[in-house]
Write a protein that holds these residues in place. Structure first.
Motif, short mmCIF file in Angstrom:
data_model
loop_
_atom_site.label_atom_id
_atom_site.label_comp_id
_atom_site.label_asym_id
_atom_site.label_seq_id
_atom_site.Cartn_x
_atom_site.Cartn_y
_atom_site.Cartn_z
N ALA A 23 9.08 -3.98 -17.39
CA ALA A 23 10.33 -3.88 -18.15
C ALA A 23 10.48 -5.00 -19.17
CB ALA A 23 11.53 -3.89 -17.19
N LEU A 24 10.10 -6.22 -18.78
CA LEU A 24 10.28 -7.36 -19.67
C LEU A 24 9.18 -7.51 -20.71
CD1 LEU A 24 11.51 -10.13 -17.20
CD2 LEU A 24 12.86 -8.84 -18.86
N TYR A 25 7.92 -7.33 -20.29
CA TYR A 25 6.79 -7.65 -21.15
C TYR A 25 5.99 -6.43 -21.59
CZ TYR A 25 7.87 -12.02 -18.78
OH TYR A 25 8.51 -13.10 -18.24
N GLY A 26 6.24 -5.29 -20.97
CA GLY A 26 5.47 -4.09 -21.30
C GLY A 26 4.09 -4.07 -20.67
N LYS A 27 3.78 -5.02 -19.84
CA LYS A 27 2.48 -5.09 -19.17
C LYS A 27 2.66 -5.82 -17.84
CE LYS A 27 1.20 -9.40 -21.36
NZ LYS A 27 0.22 -10.15 -22.04
N ASP A 28 1.64 -5.72 -17.00
CA ASP A 28 1.70 -6.37 -15.71
C ASP A 28 0.30 -6.76 -15.29
OD1 ASP A 28 2.95 -7.15 -13.18
OD2 ASP A 28 1.81 -5.49 -12.37
N LEU A 29 0.17 -7.93 -14.67
CA LEU A 29 -1.12 -8.40 -14.18
C LEU A 29 -1.30 -8.16 -12.69
CD1 LEU A 29 -1.20 -11.81 -16.07
CD2 LEU A 29 -2.36 -9.71 -16.69
N LEU A 30 -0.23 -7.88 -11.97
CA LEU A 30 -0.34 -7.72 -10.53
C LEU A 30 -0.91 -6.36 -10.11
CD1 LEU A 30 2.97 -9.35 -9.28
CD2 LEU A 30 0.68 -10.30 -9.29
N ILE B 221 -3.93 -9.75 4.18
CA ILE B 221 -3.01 -10.32 5.16
C ILE B 221 -1.57 -9.93 4.84
CG2 ILE B 221 -2.20 -12.47 6.22
CD1 ILE B 221 -5.16 -11.64 6.81
N THR B 222 -1.22 -9.90 3.56
CA THR B 222 0.15 -9.48 3.21
C THR B 222 0.39 -8.02 3.56
OG1 THR B 222 -0.45 -8.96 0.91
CG2 THR B 222 0.38 -11.19 1.37
N ILE B 223 -0.65 -7.19 3.47
CA ILE B 223 -0.50 -5.79 3.85
C ILE B 223 -0.30 -5.67 5.36
CG2 ILE B 223 -1.67 -3.55 3.98
CD1 ILE B 223 -3.01 -4.25 1.33
N VAL B 224 -1.05 -6.45 6.13
CA VAL B 224 -0.92 -6.40 7.59
C VAL B 224 0.51 -6.73 8.02
CG1 VAL B 224 -1.62 -7.54 9.74
CG2 VAL B 224 -3.35 -6.80 8.10
N PHE B 225 1.12 -7.72 7.38
CA PHE B 225 2.47 -8.13 7.75
C PHE B 225 3.56 -7.41 6.97
CE2 PHE B 225 -0.02 -11.77 9.25
CZ PHE B 225 0.42 -11.79 10.57
N GLY B 226 3.20 -6.53 6.04
CA GLY B 226 4.19 -5.76 5.29
C GLY B 226 4.83 -6.51 4.14
N ILE B 227 4.34 -7.69 3.84
CA ILE B 227 4.92 -8.51 2.77
C ILE B 227 4.52 -7.97 1.40
CG2 ILE B 227 5.04 -10.87 1.87
CD1 ILE B 227 4.44 -11.84 4.69
N HIS B 228 3.51 -7.12 1.34
CA HIS B 228 3.03 -6.61 0.06
C HIS B 228 4.08 -5.78 -0.67
CE1 HIS B 228 2.37 -3.28 2.78
NE2 HIS B 228 2.12 -2.48 1.76
N HIS B 229 5.09 -5.30 0.04
CA HIS B 229 6.14 -4.51 -0.62
C HIS B 229 7.00 -5.37 -1.54
CE1 HIS B 229 5.28 -0.86 1.49
NE2 HIS B 229 5.33 -1.48 2.66
N SER B 230 6.97 -6.67 -1.38
CA SER B 230 7.77 -7.53 -2.25
C SER B 230 7.15 -7.68 -3.63
CB SER B 230 7.94 -8.91 -1.61
OG SER B 230 6.70 -9.57 -1.51
N MET B 231 5.91 -7.23 -3.83
CA MET B 231 5.25 -7.38 -5.12
C MET B 231 5.60 -6.26 -6.11
SD MET B 231 3.91 -10.13 -4.50
CE MET B 231 3.86 -10.95 -2.94
N THR B 232 5.98 -5.09 -5.59
CA THR B 232 6.29 -3.96 -6.47
C THR B 232 7.47 -4.26 -7.39
OG1 THR B 232 5.38 -2.45 -4.84
CG2 THR B 232 6.80 -1.50 -6.54
N PRO B 233 8.59 -4.83 -6.92
CA PRO B 233 9.67 -5.16 -7.86
C PRO B 233 9.24 -6.16 -8.93
CG PRO B 233 10.49 -5.24 -5.61
CD PRO B 233 9.00 -5.07 -5.53
N ILE B 234 8.38 -7.10 -8.58
CA ILE B 234 7.89 -8.05 -9.57
C ILE B 234 7.09 -7.31 -10.64
CG2 ILE B 234 6.39 -10.05 -9.95
CD1 ILE B 234 7.14 -10.94 -7.10
N SER B 235 6.23 -6.40 -10.22
CA SER B 235 5.44 -5.63 -11.18
C SER B 235 6.32 -4.78 -12.08
CB SER B 235 4.45 -4.71 -10.44
OG SER B 235 3.52 -5.47 -9.74
N LEU B 236 7.29 -4.11 -11.50
CA LEU B 236 8.20 -3.29 -12.31
C LEU B 236 9.00 -4.14 -13.28
CD1 LEU B 236 9.43 -0.78 -9.59
CD2 LEU B 236 7.71 -0.41 -11.37
N ASN B 237 9.41 -5.32 -12.85
CA ASN B 237 10.13 -6.23 -13.74
C ASN B 237 9.23 -6.70 -14.88
OD1 ASN B 237 12.47 -7.78 -14.46
ND2 ASN B 237 11.32 -9.59 -13.78
N ASN B 238 7.96 -6.96 -14.58
CA ASN B 238 7.03 -7.36 -15.64
C ASN B 238 6.86 -6.24 -16.66
OD1 ASN B 238 6.62 -9.87 -14.51
ND2 ASN B 238 4.74 -9.28 -13.46
#
Length: 137
Positions: free
Chosen positions: A65-72, A46-63
């Motif tokens: 940078a901060l933790y050296g790993k990402d769960l998303l 559903i997030t892909i259909v509405f285009g909201i999925h693009h907001s997750m990439t900055p969170i992943s990149l921040n993870n």
């Protein structure tokens, strides 16, 4: 007139939705990564259909940078594969009942979803077959 309305109302609403989705995912990650995976996996198509999925990439990149790993990123990958699987299941069920053109659109969408581009599968196949869309979630 239309561009004024879109720039004044639709664009800010999209930004608020994306920021809200990012805040929800960040908050859930602090509570429980397992719960985050469950909620994020269910809502991925559903997030892909509405285009909201693009907001997750900055969170992943921040993870990263901060933790050296990402769960998303693994959750997003599995969500894409679920969409691909649902699309290929639709193709398998319809391959002998529809025209060759429709069958080729479905299988082509499934292949591109396997490669990571899920929009053709979602917009071309799964929005028509809502049971398959629900199963992809």
């Amino acid at each position: 007139m239309t561009s004024t309305i879109v720039l004044s109302f639709v664009a800010p609403a999209g930004m608020w939705l994306s920021n809200g989705a990012g805040w929800v995912v960040s908050s859930l990650l602090e509570i429980s990564p397992t719960l985050t995976g469950f909620v994020f996996g269910i809502t991925r198509p559903i997030t892909i259909v509405f285009g909201i999925h693009h907001s997750m990439t900055p969170i992943s990149l921040n993870n990263f940078a901060l933790y050296g790993k990402d769960l998303l990123m693994p959750i997003m990958c599995l969500g894409n594969l679920a969409i691909a699987g649902a699309t290929m299941a639709v193709w398998y069920k319809q391959r002998n009942r529809v025209s060759k053109e429709q069958s080729s659109v479905t299988v082509g969408s499934g292949v591109t979803a396997i490669l990571g581009i899920t929009e053709p599968a979602l917009f071309g196949v799964l929005t028509k077959y809502t049971k398959a869309l629900f199963m992809a979630s």
